[in-house]
Design a protein around this motif. Structure first.
Motif, mmCIF file in Angstrom:
data_model
loop_
_atom_site.group_PDB
_atom_site.id
_atom_site.type_symbol
_atom_site.label_atom_id
_atom_site.label_comp_id
_atom_site.label_asym_id
_atom_site.label_seq_id
_atom_site.Cartn_x
_atom_site.Cartn_y
_atom_site.Cartn_z
ATOM 1 N N LYS A 142 0.981 -1.311 0.046
ATOM 2 C CA LYS A 142 -0.078 -0.119 0.017
ATOM 3 C C LYS A 142 1.020 1.296 0.031
ATOM 4 C CE LYS A 142 -2.997 2.662 3.100
ATOM 5 N NZ LYS A 142 -2.055 3.677 3.224
ATOM 6 N N LYS A 143 0.391 2.344 -0.656
ATOM 7 C CA LYS A 143 1.162 3.610 -0.850
ATOM 8 C C LYS A 143 1.022 4.227 0.725
ATOM 9 C CE LYS A 143 1.685 7.485 -3.819
ATOM 10 N NZ LYS A 143 1.389 8.823 -2.638
ATOM 11 N N GLY A 144 2.104 4.810 1.183
ATOM 12 C CA GLY A 144 1.979 5.536 2.252
ATOM 13 C C GLY A 144 1.387 6.788 2.097
ATOM 14 N N ARG A 145 0.751 7.150 2.930
ATOM 15 C CA ARG A 145 -0.015 8.710 2.909
ATOM 16 C C ARG A 145 0.980 10.054 2.949
ATOM 17 N NH1 ARG A 145 -5.690 10.114 5.562
ATOM 18 N NH2 ARG A 145 -6.189 11.807 4.713
ATOM 19 N N VAL A 146 1.903 9.691 3.672
ATOM 20 C CA VAL A 146 2.991 10.524 4.270
ATOM 21 C C VAL A 146 4.345 10.400 3.457
ATOM 22 C CG1 VAL A 146 4.320 11.644 6.060
ATOM 23 C CG2 VAL A 146 2.188 10.907 6.531
ATOM 24 N N GLN A 200 -6.694 0.540 -7.416
ATOM 25 C CA GLN A 200 -7.160 1.752 -6.656
ATOM 26 C C GLN A 200 -8.496 1.423 -6.060
ATOM 27 O OE1 GLN A 200 -7.291 5.423 -8.809
ATOM 28 N NE2 GLN A 200 -8.658 6.285 -7.332
ATOM 29 N N ILE A 201 -8.403 1.791 -4.476
ATOM 30 C CA ILE A 201 -9.665 1.297 -3.827
ATOM 31 C C ILE A 201 -10.133 2.807 -3.184
ATOM 32 C CG2 ILE A 201 -10.653 0.156 -1.623
ATOM 33 C CD1 ILE A 201 -8.252 -1.958 -2.113
ATOM 34 N N SER A 202 -11.317 3.114 -3.791
ATOM 35 C CA SER A 202 -12.057 4.463 -3.325
ATOM 36 C C SER A 202 -13.330 3.969 -2.568
ATOM 37 C CB SER A 202 -12.110 5.211 -4.618
ATOM 38 O OG SER A 202 -11.183 5.313 -5.385
ATOM 39 N N TYR A 203 -13.394 5.104 -1.523
ATOM 40 C CA TYR A 203 -14.385 4.939 -0.669
ATOM 41 C C TYR A 203 -14.799 6.405 0.174
ATOM 42 C CZ TYR A 203 -10.923 5.087 3.122
ATOM 43 O OH TYR A 203 -10.030 5.125 3.938
ATOM 44 N N GLU A 205 -15.267 9.165 2.875
ATOM 45 C CA GLU A 205 -14.950 9.383 4.066
ATOM 46 C C GLU A 205 -15.140 10.865 4.598
ATOM 47 O OE1 GLU A 205 -11.240 7.411 6.856
ATOM 48 O OE2 GLU A 205 -10.692 9.431 5.440
ATOM 49 N N ASP A 206 -16.017 11.173 5.475
ATOM 50 C CA ASP A 206 -16.042 12.636 5.802
ATOM 51 C C ASP A 206 -16.522 13.464 4.632
ATOM 52 O OD1 ASP A 206 -15.578 11.648 8.550
ATOM 53 O OD2 ASP A 206 -13.392 12.247 8.426
ATOM 54 N N ASP A 207 -17.549 12.970 3.810
ATOM 55 C CA ASP A 207 -17.944 13.858 2.831
ATOM 56 C C ASP A 207 -16.742 13.951 1.497
ATOM 57 O OD1 ASP A 207 -20.190 14.188 4.162
ATOM 58 O OD2 ASP A 207 -19.420 15.753 5.064
ATOM 59 N N HIS A 208 -15.958 13.270 1.795
ATOM 60 C CA HIS A 208 -14.667 13.343 0.735
ATOM 61 C C HIS A 208 -14.559 11.644 0.095
ATOM 62 C CE1 HIS A 208 -13.311 17.370 1.169
ATOM 63 N NE2 HIS A 208 -13.573 17.098 2.310
ATOM 64 N N THR A 209 -13.796 11.822 -0.807
ATOM 65 C CA THR A 209 -13.653 10.264 -1.519
ATOM 66 C C THR A 209 -12.029 10.103 -1.264
ATOM 67 O OG1 THR A 209 -14.948 10.632 -3.413
ATOM 68 C CG2 THR A 209 -13.000 8.747 -3.560
ATOM 69 N N ARG A 210 -11.875 8.824 -0.558
ATOM 70 C CA ARG A 210 -10.531 8.643 -0.114
ATOM 71 C C ARG A 210 -9.950 7.319 -1.016
ATOM 72 N NH1 ARG A 210 -5.887 7.615 1.754
ATOM 73 N NH2 ARG A 210 -5.391 6.951 3.816
ATOM 74 N N ASN A 211 -8.749 7.347 -1.470
ATOM 75 C CA ASN A 211 -8.133 6.514 -2.184
ATOM 76 C C ASN A 211 -7.052 5.947 -1.473
ATOM 77 O OD1 ASN A 211 -9.512 7.270 -4.662
ATOM 78 N ND2 ASN A 211 -8.388 9.149 -4.633
ATOM 79 N N LEU A 212 -6.939 4.580 -1.816
ATOM 80 C CA LEU A 212 -5.950 3.542 -1.464
ATOM 81 C C LEU A 212 -5.411 3.086 -2.594
ATOM 82 C CD1 LEU A 212 -7.520 1.609 1.488
ATOM 83 C CD2 LEU A 212 -6.256 3.657 1.713
ATOM 84 N N LEU A 297 -2.020 10.221 -7.698
ATOM 85 C CA LEU A 297 -1.592 9.160 -6.579
ATOM 86 C C LEU A 297 -1.931 9.954 -5.086
ATOM 87 C CD1 LEU A 297 1.057 7.279 -7.616
ATOM 88 C CD2 LEU A 297 -1.193 6.478 -7.718
ATOM 89 N N GLU A 298 -2.828 11.029 -5.288
ATOM 90 C CA GLU A 298 -3.470 11.541 -3.848
ATOM 91 C C GLU A 298 -4.472 10.690 -3.093
ATOM 92 O OE1 GLU A 298 -2.442 14.544 -2.288
ATOM 93 O OE2 GLU A 298 -0.763 14.406 -3.547
ATOM 94 N N ALA A 299 -4.313 10.754 -1.817
ATOM 95 C CA ALA A 299 -5.257 9.980 -1.031
ATOM 96 C C ALA A 299 -6.566 10.453 -1.239
ATOM 97 C CB ALA A 299 -4.592 9.761 0.257
ATOM 98 N N THR A 300 -6.732 11.745 -1.016
ATOM 99 C CA THR A 300 -8.121 12.430 -0.750
ATOM 100 C C THR A 300 -8.370 13.537 -1.835
ATOM 101 O OG1 THR A 300 -8.014 12.048 1.491
ATOM 102 C CG2 THR A 300 -9.746 13.749 0.915
ATOM 103 N N GLU A 301 -9.357 13.660 -2.559
ATOM 104 C CA GLU A 301 -9.497 14.762 -3.489
ATOM 105 C C GLU A 301 -9.805 16.328 -3.061
ATOM 106 O OE1 GLU A 301 -13.746 14.780 -2.184
ATOM 107 O OE2 GLU A 301 -12.235 13.176 -2.357
ATOM 108 N N LYS A 302 -9.338 17.081 -3.778
ATOM 109 C CA LYS A 302 -9.382 18.457 -3.291
ATOM 110 C C LYS A 302 -10.681 19.079 -3.370
ATOM 111 C CE LYS A 302 -5.988 21.341 -4.166
ATOM 112 N NZ LYS A 302 -5.425 21.418 -2.821
ATOM 113 N N GLY A 303 -11.619 18.490 -4.416
ATOM 114 C CA GLY A 303 -13.054 18.803 -4.334
ATOM 115 C C GLY A 303 -13.658 17.916 -5.672
#
Length: 401
Positions: A142-146, A200-203, A205-212, A297-303
């Motif tokens: 898995k790609k690390g977020r940091v 790419q796994i998307s779901y 989270e807190d009204d945003h789309t999170r990517n793994l 490859l960003e984990a969370t979309e900006k909008g």
């Protein structure tokens, strides 16, 4: 020579028959190759994967290669429909059958499962037991977020509570994340992730789309991950209708949805007076959302922007001319919604046309009850933020007076 001409004529007639006129493995039209050991007609791409199974399948071109009369007779007796009755006899309802434009790993594992492992012939219940088990567990990279590096993590898909969990260490008992299966989507992305088995796994989270972003060196593992997810979601989607004994196969294509269009565009801000910035966009047909991120490859979309139907005031058109606000690209797109007008710029004219075609495909489709629910939720969120921003601004003004 007479036999050669006769055999070629028979093969060309066979491949035009219903069933044979589509690739036996991905349904691509006009297949021009055939496996003379399995008796199936396949497309050029799938024939390459059949070559990787030399003990099971041997292929020839039906136009360019020499065919012995005995091989032609076997193709006459077998064909795609007969072969399907044998090799796809017990395919589980949730099992995703790849299509022409799907990635190589998905098609390769489908072909291996059908012909090499003979998973769907009904000869061995071992595979059915695996597919109907209550959980699937496997390590994935898995790609690390940091640090942005790929690190080994243990993933667990559970049918008991319909969740995906992943753990930082093998012996960890507390998961790093617990993701509901309800809105989870998996999309093969080998080019984006830089690995042939990239996923790419998307779901939500807190009204945003999170990517793994994950991969596994073994294509069987990564394909099994998606298939088990499909199994869980098929059951989850069918629960409200179980009392009617309804188990619709039409649900399955919706479970793993490929993005309608992805790529870089430049965008400006809400007032269209700000400078253009380069962003990575993903347009999804199933939820009618245009997501934008800083990079692929960003984990969370900006909008994101919701794309409704034409009858609700949504439209798209081309606009041209070099941007005066710092944009480097000149092939523009004008997207009109009831609440806002968007301007995007593409680098190439071909990209502009592809994006406009993708937008029009969504806009031309009527909205479903789920789409209306998403729109209502979006309005509620927007109103919530507006009220709180106004309250904060008023409070700050009063405080600083």
């Amino acid at each position: 020579m007479a036999n050669l001409a006769r055999n070629n004529k028979i093969l060309l007639e066979l491949v035009q028959r219903p069933g044979n006129n589509l690739c036996a493995d991905c349904s691509a039209p006009e297949p021009d190759w055939a496996s003379y050991t399995l008796g199936v007609f396949v497309c050029l791409n799938c024939s390459g994967m059949h070559r990787n199974l030399p003990t099971v399948s041997k292929v020839k071109s039906i136009r360019l290669d020499y065919w012995d009369s005995s091989l032609v007779e076997f193709m006459q007796k077998r064909g795609n429909s007969e072969a399907k009755a044998i090799f796809e006899k017990c395919v589980p309802t949730f099992f995703y059958k790849p299509r022409q434009n799907d990635c190589i790993v998905l098609k390769d594992q489908w072909i291996r499962a059908k012909y090499e492992r003979r998973e769907f012939t009904g000869e061995n219940n071992k595979f059915l037991q695996i597919y109907t088990s209550e959980q699937f567990e496997s390590p994935l990279w898995k790609k690390g977020r940091v640090n942005k590096q790929f690190l080994k993590r243990n993933f667990l898909l559970s049918q008991r509570d319909f969740t995906l969990k992943y753990f930082i260490k093998e012996d960890s008992k507390v998961p790093k994340a617990v993701i509901s299966m309800k809105d989870l989507n998996a999309d093969f992305q080998p080019e984006k992730i830089g690995h042939p088995h990239g996923l790419q796994i998307s779901y939500s989270e807190d009204d945003h789309t999170r990517n793994l972003f994950v991969y596994h060196d073994d294509g069987t593992i990564i394909a099994s991950t998606v298939l088990f997810k499909n199994q869980c979601q098929t059951i989850l989607n069918c629960i409200p209708w179980l009392y009617k004994r309804c188990f619709s196969t039409q649900l399955v294509p919706q479970l793993t949805s490929k993005s309608l269009k992805e790529g870089y565009m430049e965008k400006t801000g809400p007032t269209t007076r700000e400078s253009f910035k380069k962003r990575w966009f993903t347009l999804n047909l199933t939820n009618r959302k245009l997501l934008y991120l800083k990079s692929p490859l960003e984990a969370t979309e900006k909008g994101f922007a919701f794309i409704g139907s034409e009858s609700h005031g949504y439209s798209v058109s081309a606009c041209s001319g070099q941007s005066k606000r710092g944009g480097r690209w000149r092939w523009g797109i004008f997207l009109k919604t009831p609440d806002r007008e968007y301007v995007f710029m593409c680098e190439q004219e071909s990209e502009q046309k592809e994006w406009i075609e993708a937008f029009r495909k969504i806009i031309s489709q009527p909205m479903t009850p789920e789409d209306y629910a998403s729109t209502l939720l979006l309005c509620q969120i927007t109103f919530y933020h507006f009220v709180h921003v106004q309250a904060f601004t008023s409070h700050s003004f009063f405080f600083h007076r």
